[in-house]
Design a protein around this motif. Sequence first.
Motif, PDB file in Angstrom:
ATOM      1  N   GLU A 158      10.488  -0.984  -2.143  1.00 28.38           N
ATOM      2  CA  GLU A 158       9.331  -1.654  -1.770  1.00 28.38           C
ATOM      3  C   GLU A 158       9.134  -1.528  -0.309  1.00 28.38           C
ATOM      4  O   GLU A 158       8.131  -0.946   0.337  1.00 28.38           O
ATOM      5  CB  GLU A 158       9.236  -3.048  -2.175  1.00 28.38           C
ATOM      6  CG  GLU A 158       9.015  -3.236  -3.753  1.00 28.38           C
ATOM      7  CD  GLU A 158       9.507  -4.225  -4.263  1.00 28.38           C
ATOM      8  OE1 GLU A 158       8.463  -5.337  -4.540  1.00 28.38           O
ATOM      9  OE2 GLU A 158      10.580  -4.786  -4.085  1.00 28.38           O
ATOM     10  N   ASN A 159      10.195  -1.794   0.549  1.00 30.18           N
ATOM     11  CA  ASN A 159      10.065  -1.910   1.827  1.00 30.18           C
ATOM     12  C   ASN A 159       9.930  -0.450   2.603  1.00 30.18           C
ATOM     13  O   ASN A 159       9.186  -0.509   3.594  1.00 30.18           O
ATOM     14  CB  ASN A 159      11.317  -2.421   2.602  1.00 30.18           C
ATOM     15  CG  ASN A 159      11.263  -4.054   2.105  1.00 30.18           C
ATOM     16  OD1 ASN A 159      10.239  -4.715   1.809  1.00 30.18           O
ATOM     17  ND2 ASN A 159      12.478  -4.718   2.207  1.00 30.18           N
ATOM     18  N   MET A 162       6.197   1.185   2.649  1.00 36.18           N
ATOM     19  CA  MET A 162       5.226   0.486   3.610  1.00 36.18           C
ATOM     20  C   MET A 162       5.152   1.008   4.872  1.00 36.18           C
ATOM     21  O   MET A 162       6.473   0.921   5.545  1.00 36.18           O
ATOM     22  CB  MET A 162       5.324  -1.102   3.586  1.00 36.18           C
ATOM     23  CG  MET A 162       4.825  -1.608   2.345  1.00 36.18           C
ATOM     24  SD  MET A 162       3.078  -1.317   1.656  1.00 36.18           S
ATOM     25  CE  MET A 162       3.266  -1.642   0.241  1.00 36.18           C
ATOM     26  N   GLY A 166       1.939  -2.471   7.276  1.00 37.68           N
ATOM     27  CA  GLY A 166       2.084  -2.816   5.833  1.00 37.68           C
ATOM     28  C   GLY A 166       1.098  -2.129   4.845  1.00 37.68           C
ATOM     29  O   GLY A 166       0.709  -2.632   3.957  1.00 37.68           O
ATOM     30  N   TYR A 191       9.100  -6.299  -0.372  1.00 33.46           N
ATOM     31  CA  TYR A 191       7.752  -6.551  -0.128  1.00 33.46           C
ATOM     32  C   TYR A 191       6.926  -7.285  -1.244  1.00 33.46           C
ATOM     33  O   TYR A 191       7.148  -6.916  -2.393  1.00 33.46           O
ATOM     34  CB  TYR A 191       7.086  -5.116   0.420  1.00 33.46           C
ATOM     35  CG  TYR A 191       5.710  -5.435   0.937  1.00 33.46           C
ATOM     36  CD1 TYR A 191       5.611  -5.552   2.620  1.00 33.46           C
ATOM     37  CD2 TYR A 191       4.382  -5.221   0.046  1.00 33.46           C
ATOM     38  CE1 TYR A 191       4.164  -5.745   2.765  1.00 33.46           C
ATOM     39  CE2 TYR A 191       3.214  -5.503   0.604  1.00 33.46           C
ATOM     40  CZ  TYR A 191       3.235  -5.430   1.976  1.00 33.46           C
ATOM     41  OH  TYR A 191       1.870  -5.659   2.392  1.00 33.46           O
ATOM     42  N   SER A 192       6.432  -8.359  -1.026  1.00 33.67           N
ATOM     43  CA  SER A 192       5.901  -9.099  -2.218  1.00 33.67           C
ATOM     44  C   SER A 192       4.502  -9.014  -2.223  1.00 33.67           C
ATOM     45  O   SER A 192       4.030  -9.503  -3.481  1.00 33.67           O
ATOM     46  CB  SER A 192       6.449 -10.565  -1.848  1.00 33.67           C
ATOM     47  OG  SER A 192       5.687 -11.077  -0.692  1.00 33.67           O
TER      48      SER A 192
END
Length: 295
Positions: A158-159, A162, A166, A191-192
């Motif tokens: 996820e990180n 981005m 973001g 990343y949420s």
Amino acid sequence: WAKSDGGGKYEVFDPERSAREAARIELAADLPEALRRAEFRLEYQPLVDLRDSRLLGVEALVRWHHPRLGLVPPGDFISLAEETGAIVQLGLWVLAEACAQAAAWAEQFPDAGNGSGLFVSVNLAARQIRDSALVDDVEAVLERTCLSASLLQLELTENEIMDTAGKPLRVLEELAELGIKIAIDDFGTGYSNLSYLRCLPVTSIKVDKSFVDGLGGAEGLEETLIQEKIFGTIVSLAHALNLMVTAEGVETEVQAANVRRLGCDAGQGWLFSRPCAAERITQLLAAQTSFFPVG
Ligand code: C2E
Ligand code: MG
Ligand code: MG
Ligand code: MG
């Protein structure tokens, strides 16, 4: 000895820590030579269809056979290779090797996987994704190895997907346009903000092992119910977005039964198979192995 990682104002000499640091520096220095001497190997870990127990695909996992230190796991050198930049060359080697192997399997077992060949999933490091040559490199590897783009999946965390503002990276669209699959690795640990899933060309998520660990039946009833709700909600969300869901790190029958009951599509983990040499995967394909009895 005072521990130096406790945020204290002064550091006390810690022989273990400085030995680790020395080993890291030595490994980093060995990386370029290791690439020239072809000390890296790939292992492949099965991804199993939880409905019919078939082998769907494999994840390629790199290993370093160091001449003096023996087998070095990726956890010990991938971040080093990112720091020194060696990851770009190493990552390209991994990609080419995995694609060549997948092409050989596709030729020998054209009906494997979901019916159109076994796919191979390759991990990408952040540094590779930010390398402007990546899309051209991937395209060139597919052409050279004659692997259908539909049999290649790239795994990103996820990180990694981005940018610093973001926003999802443009390069993913270009990769998806080639026809390759994109999986979010270690889903749930980074990343949420989930909205990125909607606007990205992602095809699957791999739910991190930490979520699967809680489904082993070892916790109390209340905790188990919460873990099940979280996992089930992740699956629902993914399916609502047409994403395939893989459970990572499935180690027990109970976990397998639970992730399956909660709607998960595929499983990966020691219960089904540890990562293994390509020859072993070839044997599994030849024997049309079922990974669990189907009722
Ligand atoms: P990952 O991509 O999340 O890969 C899954 C890791 O979990 C692998 O560790 C695998 O061997 C391990 N694993 C699989 N099933 C089980 C299980 O049931 N129980 C437990 N305890 N572990 C399980 P491995 O091979 O040591 O790789 C660690 C990480 O190193 C990978 O995590 C990935 O982030 C990175 N990595 C490995 N190969 C590559 C590569 O070629 N390129 C890049 N950039 N990173 C890689
Ligand atoms: Mg992975
Ligand atoms: Mg993972
Ligand atoms: Mg993981």
